[in-house]
Write an enzyme that holds these catalytic residues in place. Sequence first.
Site, PDB file in Angstrom:
ATOM      1  N   SER A 189       4.655   8.805   7.516  1.00 40.36           N
ATOM      2  CA  SER A 189       3.873   7.658   7.075  1.00 40.36           C
ATOM      3  C   SER A 189       3.086   7.124   8.259  1.00 40.36           C
ATOM      4  O   SER A 189       3.481   7.283   9.419  1.00 40.36           O
ATOM      5  CB  SER A 189       4.809   6.575   6.548  1.00 40.36           C
ATOM      6  N   CYS A 241      -1.349  -2.068  -3.699  1.00 41.18           N
ATOM      7  CA  CYS A 241      -2.543  -1.533  -3.027  1.00 41.18           C
ATOM      8  C   CYS A 241      -3.737  -1.445  -3.975  1.00 41.18           C
ATOM      9  O   CYS A 241      -4.886  -1.549  -3.544  1.00 41.18           O
ATOM     10  CB  CYS A 241      -2.258  -0.151  -2.458  1.00 41.18           C
ATOM     11  N   ASP A 299       3.211   5.346  -2.441  1.00 42.61           N
ATOM     12  CA  ASP A 299       4.056   5.900  -1.383  1.00 42.61           C
ATOM     13  C   ASP A 299       5.197   4.951  -1.045  1.00 42.61           C
ATOM     14  O   ASP A 299       6.337   5.366  -0.865  1.00 42.61           O
ATOM     15  CB  ASP A 299       3.228   6.135  -0.112  1.00 42.61           C
ATOM     16  N   ASP A 307      -2.849   5.336   0.179  1.00 38.45           N
ATOM     17  CA  ASP A 307      -3.000   6.410   1.162  1.00 38.45           C
ATOM     18  C   ASP A 307      -3.682   7.666   0.642  1.00 38.45           C
ATOM     19  O   ASP A 307      -4.553   8.228   1.304  1.00 38.45           O
ATOM     20  CB  ASP A 307      -1.630   6.809   1.707  1.00 38.45           C
ATOM     21  N   LYS A 308      -3.268   8.173  -0.500  1.00 47.01           N
ATOM     22  CA  LYS A 308      -3.745   9.471  -0.950  1.00 47.01           C
ATOM     23  C   LYS A 308      -4.992   9.378  -1.810  1.00 47.01           C
ATOM     24  O   LYS A 308      -5.794  10.315  -1.849  1.00 47.01           O
ATOM     25  CB  LYS A 308      -2.650  10.225  -1.731  1.00 47.01           C
ATOM     26  N   CYS A 322      -1.259  -1.572   2.720  1.00 45.48           N
ATOM     27  CA  CYS A 322      -0.292  -1.928   3.755  1.00 45.48           C
ATOM     28  C   CYS A 322      -1.006  -2.358   5.030  1.00 45.48           C
ATOM     29  O   CYS A 322      -1.968  -1.726   5.479  1.00 45.48           O
ATOM     30  CB  CYS A 322       0.640  -0.766   4.026  1.00 45.48           C
ATOM     31  N   GLU A 330       6.710  12.200   3.341  1.00 50.94           N
ATOM     32  CA  GLU A 330       6.637  11.412   4.564  1.00 50.94           C
ATOM     33  C   GLU A 330       8.034  10.938   4.953  1.00 50.94           C
ATOM     34  O   GLU A 330       8.833  10.574   4.093  1.00 50.94           O
ATOM     35  CB  GLU A 330       5.726  10.192   4.363  1.00 50.94           C
TER      36      GLU A 330
END
Length: 567
Positions: A481, A59, A91, A133-134, A204, A455
Amino acid sequence: MATRKRSNKSATRKYSSIVVDGIERAPSRAMLRAVGFKDEDFKKPQVGVASTWSMVTPCNMHIDKLAKEAIKGIDKAGAKGVEFNTITISDGISMGSEGMKYSLVSREVIADSIETVVGCEGFDGLITIGGCDKNMPACVIGMARLNRPSIFIYGGTILPGCHKGRDVDIVSVFEAVGAEAGGKISKREVKQIESVAIPGPGSCGGMYTANTMASAIEAMGLSLPNSSAQAATSNAKLRDCRNAGEAVVELVKRNIRPRDIMTRKAFHNAIAVAIALGGSTNAVLHLLAMAHAAKTRLTLDDFTRIGKKIPVLADLKPSGRYVMSELVAIGGIQPLMKTMLDAGLLHGDCLTVTGKTLAENLAGVKPYKRGQDIVHKLDDPIKKDSHLVILYGNLAPQGAVAKISGKEGLRFTGSARVYASEEKALKGILDGTVEKGDVIVVRYEGPRGGPGMREMLSPTSAIMGKGLGKDVALITDGRFSGGSHGFVVGHITPEAAVGGPLALVKDGDRITIDAEKRELSLQIPKREWTKREKDWQAPKPNYTSGVLAKYSRLVSSASTGAVTDAD
């Protein structure tokens, strides 16, 4: 046009002048000369570029290159760009392991680190670049806390892999594990899917958390138009970075800051677009946290209020058929937003990082070409209202978040199958202990109890892979997730570790999830409920030192965003 009066030249160096101006700041200038500053640079506004580059995840593996493109834009516009790094975690790699407890914690660490560097170094403006994500909401939280002219850049989506003629991604691998456990595919085929699912850089590929947050941040006005809908490896993404570099310098000149943009109406727009795209439940948690940092009032009930008006229009994974790169190919989210604006579903008067309003940014946007079926028309929605359903009830007196696409039904009643951790739940699913009609209860996985609110992608993917998606439900005080789908309810508050009702559930209890009534309820007699409350004892903390213990002591409830700087 929404404009702001231009500031005089000295005002563009509000922070950097304190660090580098005057004879007494000679030591500071000496240090900066060593990293490339020249005499003329000390007279320019300084703009920090926070890069979340790392080789721990695809990512973010390309973001160092994007940061350098942003620096080019900053320097071209007459300011001085300074790159710095912060962390990221993966993740996808840590999912289902003890390491995943650090995932949500990393959001706070990243926000803290950005605030720390910018506050210390005296940058007049800021660009943040996130990919996983975070680190994306973390970037925005840092921007909002500092409230200096800022732009967020999305690192971009990954291109899909291919297996037997169909697109695959990381969720395909998780679901393949469940399919193998159910005897549907071989270990050899799992290896084949594993080998092709991640073909290169980027986040993703479905409308999972990264693409959801990128879209929401753009809708809020904190990214340049189309930043959310570009492939990570594209020339368009390189241009986006250069353009953002130039644009942030203009924001510095006009003193347009994040909190000028992050209004209540802007959060409405972000929520509405996340719903229309069928986005991740994590959007609820992160938008609440971002609003807290911006000192903007936002609650769980706002998601219900807005969700009643907003249909799900995009047929994107995990519940749909398409991936983000296919949405990029038809024009990204701009035509969708123009449609929503014209229908009165967005606030067009919100200021954005272009210096223009959202309506002005969208004025020249053309509709999607005929024949595409990725984004449905307003009169032909996939779901007439939000898939993000806020539930209350005796199991969630402070709220819970369900992801109900409609494909799994709107109501589920079953027998509780209780597990005290994600690992135990996954084992029960894979070994056949979990049966049709069960409501899987995964508790002590909340922000404090985990700690870190893991998650549940491994359990939910195993459920789908075993073909139980319509036959079992899963509820938890942890999270999901963006790749999770099925009959799932998370963010249950108060969490079990602080004595929330989820702690009282026993195997065999009847639990009902009702998306129409927006209720999550446990059916046991009042006398039994009272007895269980009296008998319950708080578990010992899983960690007593280190970052997880510190996080557990500081973190707020999921219903308020799981923030660590609560007022």
